[in-house]
Design an enzyme around this catalytic site. Structure first.
Site, mmCIF file in Angstrom:
data_model
loop_
_atom_site.group_PDB
_atom_site.id
_atom_site.type_symbol
_atom_site.label_atom_id
_atom_site.label_comp_id
_atom_site.label_asym_id
_atom_site.label_seq_id
_atom_site.Cartn_x
_atom_site.Cartn_y
_atom_site.Cartn_z
ATOM 1 N N LYS A 35 -2.353 -3.505 3.562
ATOM 2 C CA LYS A 35 -0.987 -3.390 3.204
ATOM 3 C C LYS A 35 -0.820 -4.511 2.821
ATOM 4 O O LYS A 35 0.613 -4.758 2.908
ATOM 5 C CB LYS A 35 -0.573 -4.141 4.668
ATOM 6 C CG LYS A 35 -0.420 -2.882 5.941
ATOM 7 C CD LYS A 35 -0.458 -3.433 6.991
ATOM 8 C CE LYS A 35 -0.973 -4.540 7.897
ATOM 9 N NZ LYS A 35 -1.192 -4.535 9.040
ATOM 10 N N CYS A 36 -0.945 -4.310 1.249
ATOM 11 C CA CYS A 36 -0.537 -5.046 -0.024
ATOM 12 C C CYS A 36 0.126 -3.918 -1.106
ATOM 13 O O CYS A 36 -0.288 -3.266 -1.423
ATOM 14 C CB CYS A 36 -1.897 -5.437 -0.695
ATOM 15 S SG CYS A 36 -1.944 -6.283 -2.421
#
Length: 158
Positions: A35-36
């Site tokens: 989730k970067c």
């Protein structure tokens, strides 16, 4: 002399794997996050893996949630996300810490072999370490360095 082959890591099912299994193969070891903002690097990592896996090149992904908790808590969610969204087929391992008192011993070794610009600590997701066929750290790459930019260094190790 210590090499990456001296370490054992946890697989996604919790069992252990010796990195000796990769002896003689060049490796790219990456701390990953699902989730970067840099997660799109999975696409290029997979493309490079596909291109060179027949030449014994392997990418090893190590999910880490230490940076803004940008990794799923459940490793099954992580592997499913990587496979469904980016077609990842290179080996992914259990979630680890890359800094601090609980950091994985492999990453302690990698950081001691190639420190960062201002410190040895890993600053963010997608820090990459290129390993030669002898298990030695050749280079460390910043999180923002796209995998395609290091392809020429990878081919020198094949």
């Amino acid at each position: 002399m210590t090499t990456v082959y001296d370490f054992t890591v946890k697989k996604t099912d919790g069992s252990e794997q010796s990195l000796k299994d990769y002896e003689g193969k060049p490796l790219l070891i990456v701390n990953t996050a699902s989730k970067c903002g840099l997660t799109d690097q999975f696409k290029e990592l997979q493309e490079i893996y596909e291109k060179y896996k027949d030449k014994e090149f392997v990418i090893l992904g190590f999910p880490c949630g230490q940076f803004n908790n940008q990794e799923f808590d459940n490793i099954e969610e992580t592997t499913e996300f990587c496979q469904l969204n980016y077609g990842v087929t290179f080996p992914m391992y259990g979630k680890i810490d890359v800094n601090g008192k609980n950091e994985d011993p492999l990453f302690s070794y990698l950081k001691s072999a190639k420190g960062g610009l201002l410190s040895k600590d890993i600053k963010w997701n997608f820090t990459k370490f290129l390993i030669d066929k002898n298990g030695q750290v050749v280079e460390r790459y910043a999180p923002t360095t796209k995998p395609s930019k290091i392809e020429k260094d990878i081919t020198k190790q094949l």
